[in-house]
Design an enzyme around this catalytic site. Structure first.
Site, mmCIF file in Angstrom:
data_model
loop_
_atom_site.group_PDB
_atom_site.id
_atom_site.type_symbol
_atom_site.label_atom_id
_atom_site.label_comp_id
_atom_site.label_asym_id
_atom_site.label_seq_id
_atom_site.Cartn_x
_atom_site.Cartn_y
_atom_site.Cartn_z
ATOM 1 C CG HIS A 1 -1.932 0.923 1.253
ATOM 2 N ND1 HIS A 1 -1.650 2.296 1.499
ATOM 3 C CD2 HIS A 1 -3.323 0.842 1.101
ATOM 4 C CE1 HIS A 1 -2.897 3.080 1.756
ATOM 5 N NE2 HIS A 1 -3.883 2.109 1.287
ATOM 6 C CG ASP B 1 0.518 -2.328 6.145
ATOM 7 O OD1 ASP B 1 -0.543 -2.304 7.125
ATOM 8 O OD2 ASP B 1 0.337 -1.650 5.258
ATOM 9 C CD GLN C 1 -6.844 -4.719 4.279
ATOM 10 O OE1 GLN C 1 -7.919 -5.602 4.380
ATOM 11 N NE2 GLN C 1 -7.008 -3.586 3.692
ATOM 12 C CE LYS D 1 -7.464 -0.638 5.809
ATOM 13 N NZ LYS D 1 -8.211 0.060 5.076
ATOM 14 C CB CYS E 1 -3.770 3.279 -1.570
ATOM 15 S SG CYS E 1 -4.708 4.728 -1.555
#
Length: 407
Positions: free
Chosen positions: A124, A201, A204, A227, A365
Site C-alpha cells: 500500500h 503492515d 488487513q 478496518k 493505493c
C-alpha cells in the site's frame, strides 16, 4: 466460551446494515477499505462522552481518572490482541499510516546514503511513500521484491534482496488487493540474519487472521481501527522494547516529555514518548471495545466464514468471459479483486451501486502493483464477518447486469 457465529444476530448489531441504497438492501462489500461498526462500539463512545470524559494522564479529579482507566484498559486490550509482551510495546497512533511514518522518521537518523530498504511491489502507498522520504532526503535505496504468478511473494527474490546494507524490510502481512498472506516469520528470520529490522503492515491481516507479534518476531507491527470494526482516527504501532528505546520521538509536545527547561528537554519512556499532545481518547476506547467484540468469537470460525463467502464469489466469477481474478494464492484473505475486459472498474462500481452493492474501484493505493498487473485500476469486493451468502449472490447478479450494459 466463544460466541456462536450467528450471522443474523451479528448483523442485527450493525444498524447501518438495515438501510437501503437506491431502493435496494445495502450489500456492503468494501470492508478492506473500512468496516462498519457494531452497536457495542457506537454505544461505548457515546456512553464515555456522556458519563466520564476528560483528558487523560494529566488530572487527579474523578473524571480524568475514570477516562484514563478506560483509555489504558484499551491499550491492554490491544496488547492482548497482538500478544505483545507489555502495554509499553503499544503506541496509539492515528492509524497504520501514522505508525509507518513514525517508524520511518525514527529510522531517518540512522540512514546513510546507500543504505537499503526492502519492499514488495504489492505494498500500500502508506508502506511506500514514507520510505521514499528517506530515499529523497537521506539517500536510501529502495529495493523491490516481486511476486509469483498466483500473487504470492517471491521469497527467493526477497532473500537475494536482503544484504549487508539492508536497514529495514517493510512488507505487508496481507495484501489489500490480492489477499496474499506473507510468510512473516520467515521474512523476519531472513532480515534479522542480516541485522535488519522488520516492519509488518497488518492493516488487513489483523482483521482476518490471528496475530502473535512475539511468535512472528517482528520489530514493528501496525494495525488500524477502522478496518477492525472500530473508529477511524485510531491505530496501533507495536514495537519491541529494543526498537522503541532506540527510536527517537516522532513529534514534540505535551505528554511525551519528562522535563522541559529553556535550554534542555528530557523525553518520557515508551509508549508515551511517541504520543505527543492530547490523544484520540474516545477513539482508543472504541478500538478496545471493537477488539473485545471480535475476540468474543472463535477466530477460526470467522476466517472459515469469510473464506466460504470468497469462494462462493470466486466460483460465480470464474466462468465469466473476459473476467480476470487477481491473486489466487492458497490461504489468501477474503479479498476478491478482478478486472472485466471492456469495462472500466469505476463503471462497474457505479452500476453495482444502483443495485445497492458497494464495492471499491481504483488502484487501491497500490500503483506499483497495478503496473505489475498491467492495469490502471481494478474492482474489489471484500468480505467481513457480517456478510452473507445471499449478499454474495446479489453481488454476482448485479455484476452480470453490469456486464450486459458495458460489454
Amino acid at each position: 466460551m466463544s460466541r456462536a457465529l450467528d450471522i443474523d444476530a451479528i448483523r442485527a448489531e450493525f444498524p447501518i446494515l438495515s438501510r437501503e441504497v437506491n431502493g435496494k438492501p445495502l450489500v456492503y462489500l468494501d470492508n478492506a477499505a473500512s468496516a462498519q461498526k457494531p452497536n457495542a462500539v457506537i454505544d461505548a463512545i457515546a456512553n464515555q462522552s456522556r458519563t466520564a470524559y476528560a483528558n487523560v494522564h494529566r488530572g487527579i479529579h474523578t473524571l480524568s481518572n475514570e477516562t484514563t482507566e478506560a483509555y489504558e484498559a484499551a491499550r491492554e486490550t490491544c496488547r492482548a490482541y497482538l500478544n505483545a509482551a507489555s502495554t509499553d510495546n503499544i503506541v496509539f497512533t492515528k492509524g497504520s499510516t501514522e505508525g509507518i511514518n513514525l517508524v520511518a522518521s525514527a529510522l531517518a537518523g540512522e540512514i546513510r546514503p546507500g543504505d537499503e530498504i526492502v519492499l514488495s511491489i504489492m505494498e500500500h502507498h502508506s508502506n511506500i511513500v514514507p520510505w521514499h522520504f528517506l530515499r529523497e532526503r537521506h539517500g536510501a535505496v529502495l529495493k523491490w521484491v516481486g511476486l509469483h504468478e498466483d500473487g504470492s511473494l517471491n521469497m527467493e527474490e526477497l532473500a537475494e534482496a536482503i544484504g549487508p546494507k539492508t536497514r529495514m524490510v517493510a512488507i505487508t502481512h496481507m495484501s489489500n488487493v490480492l489477499g496474499t498472506v506473507t510468510e512473516m516469520a520467515k521474512i523476519c528470520q531472513l532480515a534479522h540474519d542480516a541485522d535488519a529490522q522488520v516492519l509488518a503492515d497488518g492493516s488487513q491481516a489483523a482483521v482476518h487472521i490471528p496475530v502473535d507479534v512475539q511468535a512472528l518476531g517482528v520489530d514493528w507491527y501496525v494495525m488500524t481501527g477502522h478496518k477492525l470494526y472500530g473508529p477511524s482516527g485510531i491505530g496501533v504501532l507495536y514495537g519491541t522494547a529494543e526498537a522503541l528505546d532506540r527510536a527517537r520521538p516522532y513529534q514534540g509536545g505535551g505528554e511525551m516529555i519528562e522535563v522541559v527547561t529553556r535550554d534542555r528537554v528530557t523525553y518520557n519512556t515508551a509508549p508515551h514518548k511517541f504520543e505527543a499532545g492530547t490523544p484520540p481518547i474516545l477513539e482508543a476506547i472504541g478500538l478496545g471495545v471493537a477488539l473485545k467484540w471480535i475476540k468474543a468469537f472463535d477466530h477460526a470460525e470467522i476466517e472459515a466464514h469469510e473464506v466460504a463467502l470468497y469462494n462462493r464469489a470466486y466460483d460465480g466469477l470464474r466462468g465469466v468471459n473476459g473476467m480476470t481474478v487477481h491473486g489466487t494464492t492458497p490461504d489468501k484473505g477474503a479479498v476478491l479483486t478482478f478486472s472485466l475486459q471492456g469495462a472500466h472498474p469505476h463503471d462497474l462500481a457505479q452500476i453495482l451501486d444502483r443495485y445497492g452493492v458497494a464495492i471499491r474501484a481504483g488502484h487501491h493505493c497500490a500503483q506499483p502493483l497495478m503496473e505489475h498487473l498491467g492495469v490502471s485500476a481494478t474492482a474489489r469486493a471484500s468480505f467481513a464477518i457480517y456478510n452473507t451468502e445471499a449478499e454474495v449472490d446479489a453481488f454476482i447478479e448485479a455484476l452480470a447486469k453490469a456486464r450486459e450494459m458495458l460489454v
